[in-house]
Write a protein that holds these residues in place. Structure first.
Motif, PDB file in Angstrom:
ATOM      1  N   ALA A  52     -27.896  24.348  25.693  1.00  9.42           N
ATOM      2  CA  ALA A  52     -28.745  24.059  26.847  1.00  9.42           C
ATOM      3  C   ALA A  52     -27.936  23.368  27.942  1.00  9.42           C
ATOM      4  O   ALA A  52     -28.471  22.628  28.752  1.00  9.42           O
ATOM      5  CB  ALA A  52     -29.922  23.176  26.429  1.00  9.42           C
ATOM      6  N   GLY A  53     -26.638  23.613  27.951  1.00  7.00           N
ATOM      7  CA  GLY A  53     -25.773  23.011  28.961  1.00  7.00           C
ATOM      8  C   GLY A  53     -26.186  23.433  30.358  1.00  7.00           C
ATOM      9  O   GLY A  53     -26.491  24.598  30.602  1.00  7.00           O
ATOM     10  N   ALA A  54     -26.170  22.494  31.280  1.00 10.09           N
ATOM     11  CA  ALA A  54     -26.606  22.791  32.652  1.00 10.09           C
ATOM     12  C   ALA A  54     -25.714  23.821  33.316  1.00 10.09           C
ATOM     13  O   ALA A  54     -26.184  24.668  34.074  1.00 10.09           O
ATOM     14  CB  ALA A  54     -26.630  21.504  33.470  1.00 10.09           C
ATOM     15  N   SER A  55     -24.417  23.782  33.022  1.00  6.03           N
ATOM     16  CA  SER A  55     -23.487  24.713  33.663  1.00  6.03           C
ATOM     17  C   SER A  55     -23.322  26.006  32.886  1.00  6.03           C
ATOM     18  O   SER A  55     -22.943  27.025  33.461  1.00  6.03           O
ATOM     19  CB  SER A  55     -22.116  24.056  33.835  1.00  6.03           C
ATOM     20  OG  SER A  55     -21.585  23.687  32.573  1.00  6.03           O
ATOM     21  N   LEU A  56     -23.597  25.992  31.584  1.00  6.98           N
ATOM     22  CA  LEU A  56     -23.352  27.173  30.768  1.00  6.98           C
ATOM     23  C   LEU A  56     -24.358  27.283  29.623  1.00  6.98           C
ATOM     24  O   LEU A  56     -24.008  27.145  28.458  1.00  6.98           O
ATOM     25  CB  LEU A  56     -21.924  27.112  30.210  1.00  6.98           C
ATOM     26  CG  LEU A  56     -21.255  28.444  29.877  1.00  6.98           C
ATOM     27  CD1 LEU A  56     -21.148  29.311  31.114  1.00  6.98           C
ATOM     28  CD2 LEU A  56     -19.882  28.199  29.291  1.00  6.98           C
ATOM     29  N   PRO A  57     -25.649  27.541  29.920  1.00  9.97           N
ATOM     30  CA  PRO A  57     -26.632  27.731  28.847  1.00  9.97           C
ATOM     31  C   PRO A  57     -26.408  29.072  28.154  1.00  9.97           C
ATOM     32  O   PRO A  57     -26.173  30.086  28.808  1.00  9.97           O
ATOM     33  CB  PRO A  57     -27.969  27.701  29.595  1.00  9.97           C
ATOM     34  CG  PRO A  57     -27.642  28.145  30.982  1.00  9.97           C
ATOM     35  CD  PRO A  57     -26.253  27.665  31.256  1.00  9.97           C
ATOM     36  N   SER A 127     -32.243  24.150  31.721  1.00  5.73           N
ATOM     37  CA  SER A 127     -32.263  24.636  30.337  1.00  5.73           C
ATOM     38  C   SER A 127     -32.586  23.508  29.376  1.00  5.73           C
ATOM     39  O   SER A 127     -32.241  22.349  29.599  1.00  5.73           O
ATOM     40  CB  SER A 127     -30.907  25.258  29.981  1.00  5.73           C
ATOM     41  OG  SER A 127     -30.640  26.357  30.822  1.00  5.73           O
ATOM     42  N   ASN A 128     -33.257  23.878  28.270  1.00  9.81           N
ATOM     43  CA  ASN A 128     -33.662  22.863  27.298  1.00  9.81           C
ATOM     44  C   ASN A 128     -33.931  23.520  25.955  1.00  9.81           C
ATOM     45  O   ASN A 128     -34.119  24.748  25.865  1.00  9.81           O
ATOM     46  CB  ASN A 128     -34.919  22.128  27.780  1.00  9.81           C
ATOM     47  CG  ASN A 128     -34.992  20.693  27.284  1.00  9.81           C
ATOM     48  OD1 ASN A 128     -34.352  20.335  26.294  1.00  9.81           O
ATOM     49  ND2 ASN A 128     -35.770  19.869  27.965  1.00  9.81           N
ATOM     50  N   ILE A 129     -33.948  22.710  24.905  1.00 10.17           N
ATOM     51  CA  ILE A 129     -34.363  23.141  23.564  1.00 10.17           C
ATOM     52  C   ILE A 129     -35.489  22.201  23.154  1.00 10.17           C
ATOM     53  O   ILE A 129     -35.279  20.989  23.028  1.00 10.17           O
ATOM     54  CB  ILE A 129     -33.198  23.075  22.559  1.00 10.17           C
ATOM     55  CG1 ILE A 129     -32.009  23.899  23.061  1.00 10.17           C
ATOM     56  CG2 ILE A 129     -33.658  23.569  21.183  1.00 10.17           C
ATOM     57  CD1 ILE A 129     -30.743  23.728  22.225  1.00 10.17           C
ATOM     58  N   ILE A 130     -36.685  22.757  22.975  1.00  6.54           N
ATOM     59  CA  ILE A 130     -37.885  21.945  22.779  1.00  6.54           C
ATOM     60  C   ILE A 130     -38.513  22.274  21.433  1.00  6.54           C
ATOM     61  O   ILE A 130     -38.734  23.440  21.108  1.00  6.54           O
ATOM     62  CB  ILE A 130     -38.906  22.208  23.917  1.00  6.54           C
ATOM     63  CG1 ILE A 130     -38.232  21.982  25.286  1.00  6.54           C
ATOM     64  CG2 ILE A 130     -40.121  21.308  23.777  1.00  6.54           C
ATOM     65  CD1 ILE A 130     -39.052  22.458  26.461  1.00  6.54           C
ATOM     66  N   PHE A 131     -38.815  21.246  20.652  1.00  5.86           N
ATOM     67  CA  PHE A 131     -39.389  21.398  19.311  1.00  5.86           C
ATOM     68  C   PHE A 131     -40.872  21.031  19.377  1.00  5.86           C
ATOM     69  O   PHE A 131     -41.224  19.909  19.760  1.00  5.86           O
ATOM     70  CB  PHE A 131     -38.645  20.504  18.331  1.00  5.86           C
ATOM     71  CG  PHE A 131     -39.049  20.687  16.897  1.00  5.86           C
ATOM     72  CD1 PHE A 131     -39.136  21.943  16.330  1.00  5.86           C
ATOM     73  CD2 PHE A 131     -39.348  19.576  16.101  1.00  5.86           C
ATOM     74  CE1 PHE A 131     -39.503  22.113  15.000  1.00  5.86           C
ATOM     75  CE2 PHE A 131     -39.710  19.727  14.777  1.00  5.86           C
ATOM     76  CZ  PHE A 131     -39.788  20.999  14.230  1.00  5.86           C
ATOM     77  N   CYS A 132     -41.728  21.982  19.023  1.00  4.80           N
ATOM     78  CA  CYS A 132     -43.174  21.796  19.165  1.00  4.80           C
ATOM     79  C   CYS A 132     -43.890  21.926  17.818  1.00  4.80           C
ATOM     80  O   CYS A 132     -43.454  22.661  16.927  1.00  4.80           O
ATOM     81  CB  CYS A 132     -43.765  22.832  20.130  1.00  4.80           C
ATOM     82  SG  CYS A 132     -43.092  22.758  21.787  1.00  4.80           S
TER      83      CYS A 132
END
Length: 579
Positions: A52-57, A127-132
C-alpha cells in the motif's frame, strides 16, 4: 503505467485460479506498508505480495521471499491472530474499482466459523489495506486515516467501511450507450480526459488506447464529435469491456529497447514502434515491470541523506563560485588605473592646485580620456593613488585565479559524486560514495580509527557484439581503479565530453577494435553520465596509455590530449551484460 481497473480485474482472475480455497500458512509484514501472505492450495505454495505504498502500490503473486523484522508490527500480529490459519472463500472486485476484497473463513477462539474481509485499495497515495469484520466494521488498517487527514472517509477501528464515491464515475461494465454518451460526449474537454475522468477504473493509458483503436484524436474536445464517430467509439469501448467481462486478458510489457515503458492487461496498439513482450500472468508483468522501478525507489530513499549532503555542498560552492567570478570581473579594470597613474605623471605638471579632473591623450589608444582627481592631493599623490588601486586589484586577481580554480574543481568533484548516486543500483554501490564523501570531509567519520568499510560493489560488465569485454565504473573510486590499475596501455578509454560520468574501459586484447564495439562503448559512456537520455552526446575516446591522472586531483579525474570524439545517443538496449 498504473494499476487501473482492468489490470486489477486481471489480478482477481489470476488469484481466483490460484489461491481461492487455499489456506493461509504465514503472514509477514516486511515493510511498514506491505504484507507478504503465504498460501497453500492443492499441494502448491503461493506468496501474495500486497503493498500500500503511496509511491508504488502493488499486488501480485511472487516466488520471492522477503526478510521481515524480528518483532512483527501490530497490524501483522492482529491478522495472524484472526486469520492466521484462515481460508480464502471469495475474491472479488466491486465494479471496475481499483479494489480487491478477500473473504476469509476462520475459526474463532470458541471454535465457531467466522468470516472476515481483507480489503486492498490500490489508489495511489490513498492506497490502504483494511481488515473488516463480518458486518463491515473496520477492525484495523495498515494506515490509519483520521478526520484531520480526510473529510471524505475515516479509516479507523470501529468505523463502517465504505467505498468513497467522490467523483461519481460511471461503471464501464454496466454503461449503456445513452449513459456512456451523456457521461463522455457532453464534456468540453479532450476526449481522452473525458473517458478516464468519467468512467471508473479507466486509466489515461486505456483512454488513449480506446481513442487510438477508434482512429479518433484524443486531444479533440469530446463534445465536438459527430454521431457516427460517437457510435464507433462506443462500439470499440464495448468490445474492450466484453474482453474484461469474459477474462480475455493479454498481460504484456511494452519496451523501448531494453527499458520498460508501459504495461497493460490488454493489447496496446498505440505503441506500434516499440517491442511488446507477452507474459504468462499479470503477476509476472507487475513483478518484472516494477522490479527496476522498485529498486530505484528504494535506493533513492536510502541515498537521500547522501544526496542532501552533496546538494548542500554544491549549492554552497556554486554561490561562492558566482561571487568569485563577479569579483574577478571587477578586477578587469585594473589596467585602467595603471594607465591613469602614468598619464598623470606625464601630463600632471600643468595642473592647477585643486583640479578635479585631467583631460589627456592616452598614448596607448591615441584617444582622449578624462581622469578624475582628488582635489586635496597633489598630481604625484593622485598618480600614486591610481597605482595603489592597480596593485590591489592585481593582487586580488592573482588570488582569485587560484580560488576560482579550486572552487570549480570542487564543484566538478561534487557533480561527479552526484552522478555516481544516480548510477547506484544497490546499497553496496553507496558504500564507496559515502567513503569518498567522508575522505574529503563532507561527512564526519563516526567510527574509531581509520578503518574503511568493506567494499563489495563491482563495476558494470558488458560484452560487445564482437565479443570484447567492456567495464563501466560506478563511482570515482571505481573509475580510478579501472583506468590506472585494471586497464593496460592498449585498452581503449571512453568518457562523456565535458560532463561528469563513468570511465568506460574496453579490453582490446592488443587487437584493433571493430567500429561496432567503439559505438557500443561510447553509448555506455553516454548512458552512464550526466547526459543520460540525450539523443546526441559527445564522447571522447583514446588509448588508455595517453590518459594521465591530474596532480593532486580527486579520484577518477584525468587529463588527456589528441583524443578522438564521436557524437552518439545514450540508448544501450541490445548491449549484452556480462557476469
Amino acid at each position: 503505467m498504473a494499476l487501473d481497473g482492468i489490470v486489477i480485474a486481471n489480478v482477481v482472475r489470476d488469484l481466483n485460479s490460484t489461491i481461492l480455497g487455499g489456506k493461509i500458512n504465514k503472514i509477514a509484514q516486511p515493510e511498514n506498508d506491505e504484507l507478504l501472505i503465504t498460501v497453500k492450495n492443492q499441494k502448491t505454495q503461493y506468496r501474495l505480495l500486497i503493498s500500500a505504498g503511496a509511491s508504488l502500490p502493488l499486488i501480485y503473486l511472487t516466488e520471492s521471499n522477503k526478510p521481515s523484522p524480528i518483532t512483527a508490527p501490530n497490524f501483522c500480529m492482529l491478522l495472524r491472530k484472526h486469520i492466521g490459519s484462515g481460508r480464502f472463500t471469495r475474491i472479488w472486485q466491486p465494479g471496475l474499482e481499483r479494489i480487491i476484497n478477500f473473504e476469509i473463513e476462520h475459526l474463532n477462539e470458541l471454535g465457531d466459523l467466522c468470516t472476515k474481509t481483507l480489503v486492498v485499495e490500490i489508489m495511489g497515495k490513498h492506497s490502504n489495506i483494511i481488515f473488516c469484520g463480518d458486518e463491515g466494521k473496520i477492525i484495523d488498517s495498515i494506515k490509519h486515516v483520521p478526520a484531520q487527514m480526510s473529510s471524505v472517509r475515516e479509516v479507523l477501528p470501529g468505523r463502517d467501511y465504505f467505498i468513497p464515491e467522490t467523483q461519481h464515475k460511471l461503471n464501464p461494465l454496466e454503461a449503456g450507450e445513452a449513459a456512456f454518451a451523456d457521461a463522455v460526449f457532453t464534456k468540453p474537454m479532450p476526449l481522452g480526459k473525458a473517458l478516464h475522468t468519467s468512467l471508473t477504473g479507466i486509466s489515461p493509458l486505456i483512454a488513449e488506447e480506446v481513442c487510438h483503436r477508434a482512429s479518433l484524436e484524443s486531444s479533440q474536445s469530446a463534445n465536438t464529435f459527430t454521431e457516427l464517430e460517437r457510435i464507433h467509439l462506443y462500439g470499440i469501448f464495448t468490445h474492450l469491456m466484453d474482453d474484461v467481462r469474459e477474462g480475455n486478458f493479454t498481460p504484456n510489457i511494452v519496451f523501448n529497447g531494453k527499458e520498460p515503458v508501459d504495461f497493460s492487461s490488454v493489447t496496446l496498439t498505440q505503441y506500434s514502434d516499440m517491442s511488446v513482450r507477452g507474459c504468462l500472468s499479470v503477476s509476472e508483468v507487475l513483478e518484472n515491470y516494477y522490479a527496476v522501478k522498485n529498486t530505484i525507489t528504494r535506493i533513492r530513499q536510502k541515498s537521500s541523506d547522501l544526496r542532501r549532503i552533496v546538494q548542500t555542498a554544491l549549492e554552497r560552492n556554486r554561490k561562492k563560485y558566482d561571487l568569485q567570478l563577479r569579483q574577478m570581473k571587477d578586477t578587469e579594470k585594473k589596467d585602467k588605473y595603471k594607465v591613469y597613474g602614468e598619464l598623470i605623471n606625464t601630463y600632471g605638471y600643468g595642473l592647477e592646485p585643486g583640479a578635479k579632473k585631467l583631460e589627456a591623450l592616452n598614448y596607448y589608444t591615441n584617444e582622449m580620456v578624462t581622469i578624475p582627481l582628488d582635489p586635496t592631493l597633489t598630481p604625484q599623490e593622485n598618480a600614486q593613488k591610481n597605482f595603489d588601486k592597480y596593485n590591489k586589484l592585481k593582487r586580488t586577481c592573482e588570488a582569485l585565479t587560484d580560488l576560482i580554480k579550486e572552487t570549480k574543481s570542487e564543484i566538478d568533484h561534487l557533480e561527479s559524486i552526484s552522478t555516481a548516486l544516480d548510477i547506484a543500483l544497490s546499497e553496496d554501490d553507496l558504500v564507496q560514495v559515502k567513503e569518498e564523501l567522508t575522505e574529503y570531509g563532507y561527512i564526519k567519520r563516526r567510527f574509531a580509527g581509520n578503518k574503511k568499510p568493506k567494499i563489495t560493489s563491482k563495476p558494470f560488465h558488458y560484452i560487445s557484439s564482437d565479443g570484447y569485454h567492456i567495464y563501466v565504473g560506478k563511482n570515482n573510486y571505481q573509475n580510478e581503479e579501472l583506468t590506472f590499475k585494471f586497464a593496460t596501455g592498449n585498452d581503449w578509454w571512453f568518457h562523456a565530453k565535458g560532463a561528469p560520468g563513468s570511465h568506460v574501459i574496453v579490453k582490446s586484447n592488443n587487437e584493433e577494435l571493430p567500429d561496432k564495439t567503439f559505438e557500443e562503448a561510447a553509448r555506455l559512456a553516454a548512458y552512464y553520465s550526466k547526459n543520460r537520455g540525450s539523443d546526441k552526446v559527445e564522447v571522447d575516446y583514446i588509448e588508455k596509455k595517453h590518459v594521465k591522472k591530474t596532480n593532486g586531483g580527486p579520484p577518477g579525474f584525468v587529463i588527456y590530449h589528441t583524443n578522438y570524439s564521436m557524437v552518439i545517443d545514450s540508448d544501450i538496449s541490445g548491449i549484452k551484460t556480462g557476469d
